[in-house]
Scaffold this motif. Structure first.
Motif, mmCIF file in Angstrom:
data_model
loop_
_atom_site.group_PDB
_atom_site.id
_atom_site.type_symbol
_atom_site.label_atom_id
_atom_site.label_comp_id
_atom_site.label_asym_id
_atom_site.label_seq_id
_atom_site.Cartn_x
_atom_site.Cartn_y
_atom_site.Cartn_z
ATOM 1 N N TYR A 42 34.249 47.977 65.853
ATOM 2 C CA TYR A 42 34.766 46.717 65.195
ATOM 3 C C TYR A 42 35.149 47.036 64.013
ATOM 4 O O TYR A 42 34.587 47.639 63.121
ATOM 5 C CB TYR A 42 33.973 45.564 65.569
ATOM 6 N N SER A 43 36.464 46.314 63.694
ATOM 7 C CA SER A 43 36.828 46.314 62.245
ATOM 8 C C SER A 43 37.611 45.128 61.974
ATOM 9 O O SER A 43 37.863 44.358 62.843
ATOM 10 C CB SER A 43 37.798 47.540 61.694
ATOM 11 N N ILE A 44 38.048 44.793 60.603
ATOM 12 C CA ILE A 44 38.663 43.804 60.079
ATOM 13 C C ILE A 44 39.954 44.342 59.574
ATOM 14 O O ILE A 44 40.183 45.190 58.776
ATOM 15 C CB ILE A 44 37.936 42.946 59.063
ATOM 16 N N SER A 45 41.238 43.617 59.818
ATOM 17 C CA SER A 45 42.450 44.077 59.471
ATOM 18 C C SER A 45 42.523 43.888 57.898
ATOM 19 O O SER A 45 41.551 43.151 57.231
ATOM 20 C CB SER A 45 43.568 43.441 60.104
ATOM 21 N N ASP A 46 43.383 44.034 57.164
ATOM 22 C CA ASP A 46 43.721 43.925 55.861
ATOM 23 C C ASP A 46 43.623 42.179 55.475
ATOM 24 O O ASP A 46 43.934 41.764 56.027
ATOM 25 C CB ASP A 46 45.111 44.563 55.380
ATOM 26 N N ASP A 47 42.735 42.243 54.341
ATOM 27 C CA ASP A 47 42.253 40.987 53.803
ATOM 28 C C ASP A 47 42.136 41.175 52.360
ATOM 29 O O ASP A 47 41.591 42.046 51.810
ATOM 30 C CB ASP A 47 41.004 40.376 54.571
ATOM 31 N N PRO A 48 42.966 40.132 51.503
ATOM 32 C CA PRO A 48 42.706 40.055 50.109
ATOM 33 C C PRO A 48 41.433 40.010 49.614
ATOM 34 O O PRO A 48 40.994 40.333 48.447
ATOM 35 C CB PRO A 48 43.774 39.040 49.721
ATOM 36 N N GLY A 49 40.659 39.716 50.284
ATOM 37 C CA GLY A 49 39.214 39.367 50.006
ATOM 38 C C GLY A 49 38.371 40.453 49.897
ATOM 39 O O GLY A 49 37.178 40.469 49.658
ATOM 40 N N LEU A 50 38.624 41.703 50.746
ATOM 41 C CA LEU A 50 37.941 42.723 50.968
ATOM 42 C C LEU A 50 38.643 44.076 50.191
ATOM 43 O O LEU A 50 39.920 44.038 50.230
ATOM 44 C CB LEU A 50 37.939 43.193 52.510
ATOM 45 N N VAL A 51 37.772 44.635 49.424
ATOM 46 C CA VAL A 51 38.034 45.668 48.891
ATOM 47 C C VAL A 51 38.251 47.040 49.775
ATOM 48 O O VAL A 51 39.199 47.815 49.863
ATOM 49 C CB VAL A 51 37.162 46.143 47.652
ATOM 50 N N ARG A 88 33.389 43.252 49.354
ATOM 51 C CA ARG A 88 34.289 42.040 48.840
ATOM 52 C C ARG A 88 34.642 42.128 47.462
ATOM 53 O O ARG A 88 34.039 42.663 46.617
ATOM 54 C CB ARG A 88 33.454 40.864 49.167
ATOM 55 N N THR A 89 35.749 41.466 47.099
ATOM 56 C CA THR A 89 36.158 41.175 45.735
ATOM 57 C C THR A 89 35.236 40.548 45.012
ATOM 58 O O THR A 89 35.222 40.927 43.594
ATOM 59 C CB THR A 89 37.636 40.693 45.676
ATOM 60 N N VAL A 90 34.657 39.483 45.458
ATOM 61 C CA VAL A 90 33.673 38.617 45.045
ATOM 62 C C VAL A 90 32.413 38.575 45.593
ATOM 63 O O VAL A 90 32.463 38.440 46.686
ATOM 64 C CB VAL A 90 34.261 37.227 44.695
ATOM 65 N N GLN A 91 31.178 39.469 45.249
ATOM 66 C CA GLN A 91 30.231 39.392 45.668
ATOM 67 C C GLN A 91 28.679 39.680 44.641
ATOM 68 O O GLN A 91 29.219 39.965 43.403
ATOM 69 C CB GLN A 91 30.107 40.534 46.699
ATOM 70 N N PRO A 92 27.801 39.418 44.940
ATOM 71 C CA PRO A 92 26.793 39.359 43.732
ATOM 72 C C PRO A 92 26.459 40.741 43.169
ATOM 73 O O PRO A 92 26.067 40.790 42.332
ATOM 74 C CB PRO A 92 25.311 38.883 44.713
ATOM 75 N N ARG A 93 26.711 41.729 44.132
ATOM 76 C CA ARG A 93 26.416 43.052 43.472
ATOM 77 C C ARG A 93 27.780 43.858 43.465
ATOM 78 O O ARG A 93 28.282 44.446 44.628
ATOM 79 C CB ARG A 93 25.399 43.880 44.272
ATOM 80 N N PRO A 94 28.605 43.789 42.540
ATOM 81 C CA PRO A 94 29.912 44.329 42.540
ATOM 82 C C PRO A 94 30.233 45.565 43.042
ATOM 83 O O PRO A 94 29.163 46.549 42.805
ATOM 84 C CB PRO A 94 30.500 44.114 41.048
ATOM 85 N N ASN A 95 31.043 46.046 44.093
ATOM 86 C CA ASN A 95 31.362 47.342 44.446
ATOM 87 C C ASN A 95 30.267 47.850 45.334
ATOM 88 O O ASN A 95 30.223 48.948 45.689
ATOM 89 C CB ASN A 95 31.695 48.485 43.621
ATOM 90 N N ASP A 186 40.493 30.069 52.006
ATOM 91 C CA ASP A 186 41.890 29.771 52.189
ATOM 92 C C ASP A 186 42.919 31.018 52.297
ATOM 93 O O ASP A 186 44.100 30.771 52.799
ATOM 94 C CB ASP A 186 42.072 28.797 51.076
ATOM 95 N N ASP A 187 42.751 31.985 51.353
ATOM 96 C CA ASP A 187 43.551 33.003 51.346
ATOM 97 C C ASP A 187 43.269 34.169 52.465
ATOM 98 O O ASP A 187 43.656 35.430 52.276
ATOM 99 C CB ASP A 187 43.719 33.765 50.139
ATOM 100 N N ALA A 188 42.070 34.008 53.292
ATOM 101 C CA ALA A 188 41.793 34.766 54.210
ATOM 102 C C ALA A 188 43.023 35.357 55.236
ATOM 103 O O ALA A 188 43.655 34.473 55.382
ATOM 104 C CB ALA A 188 40.765 34.431 55.109
ATOM 105 N N GLU A 189 42.914 36.761 55.446
ATOM 106 C CA GLU A 189 44.035 37.144 56.260
ATOM 107 C C GLU A 189 43.412 38.111 57.532
ATOM 108 O O GLU A 189 44.132 38.474 58.487
ATOM 109 C CB GLU A 189 45.047 37.844 55.498
ATOM 110 N N GLY A 190 42.439 38.815 56.999
ATOM 111 C CA GLY A 190 41.680 39.532 58.178
ATOM 112 C C GLY A 190 41.291 39.048 59.690
ATOM 113 O O GLY A 190 40.673 37.964 59.456
#
Length: 203
Positions: A42-51, A88-95, A186-190
């Motif tokens: 399983y994978s998720i397609s390109d999403d602006p919320g995912l690095v 994720r671009t925004v998460q408790p522990r960056p990167n 709202d901006d999810a695309e994956g």
């Protein structure tokens, strides 16, 4: 998990008597009941919320009814666990990369064609396609600040694949192409993409 197994068990016990009744009535279409278990990628397609995200290994199992012989319709009920590792671009522990595991109850309705194969072991080859509707039933704890409320409840996908029958045993390779965004942002695309390999039987 216990609730899921209970649902599948009740469904199996409900369909089994109907299957026997139909099998005894020659005026009705041929109907077989089956069960399957397997793994998925399983994978998720390109999403602006995912690095970043990769392809993860999950599992699935379910039951189905196959109506018809050469041409058939196959509705089913599956429990599916999808897994991928994301940042994720925004998460408790960056990167920090962590596993995102989402679980679904999925209802596929496949239309198929079963050909005759003259091999000594392989009895039939099947080709099938159709839609599926999945409902999110849980998300495993993670360090990504993703909970069940952050994942879209309803997921719609198109499925297609090929199956191989050896008497009452079946091996299916299926590709699942999701049309619904995985996350609720709202901006999810994956959207979900999965390839599953299942082993089962029908009677």
């Amino acid at each position: 998990m216990k609730t899921t197994l209970l649902i599948l068990g009740i469904t199996l016990l409900t369909i089994a008597p109907l299957t026997q009744s139909l099998a005894q009535d020659e005026d009705r279409p041929n109907l077989k009941l089956g069960a399957k278990i397997g793994a998925n990628l399983y994978s998720i397609s390109d999403d602006p919320g995912l690095v970043d995200n990769d392809t993860g290994l999950g599992y699935e199992f379910g039951i189905y009814g196959r109506i018809g012989d050469r041409f058939y319709v196959q509705p089913g009920l599956d429990f599916v666990s999808y897994k991928t590792h994301i940042i994720r671009t925004v998460q408790p522990r960056p990167n920090e990369r962590d596993a995102f595991v989402a679980r679904y109850m999925r209802v596929p309705v496949l239309v198929g064609f079963r050909s005759t194969y003259d091999g000594s072991i392989l009895s039939h080859i099947r080709y099938f396609a159709g839609p599926s509707f999945a409902f999110n039933v849980g998300v495993k704890d993670n360090n990504l600040a993703l909970r069940r409320k952050d994942v879209r409840n309803a997921q719609f996908a198109l499925n297609g694949g090929v199956g191989f029958d050896v008497r009452f045993l079946a091996l299916d390779l299926t590709y699942h192409y999701g049309f619904s965004t995985v996350l609720n942002d709202d901006d999810a695309e994956g959207k979900g993409r999965a390839l599953s390999l299942t082993f089962g039987f029908a009677f």
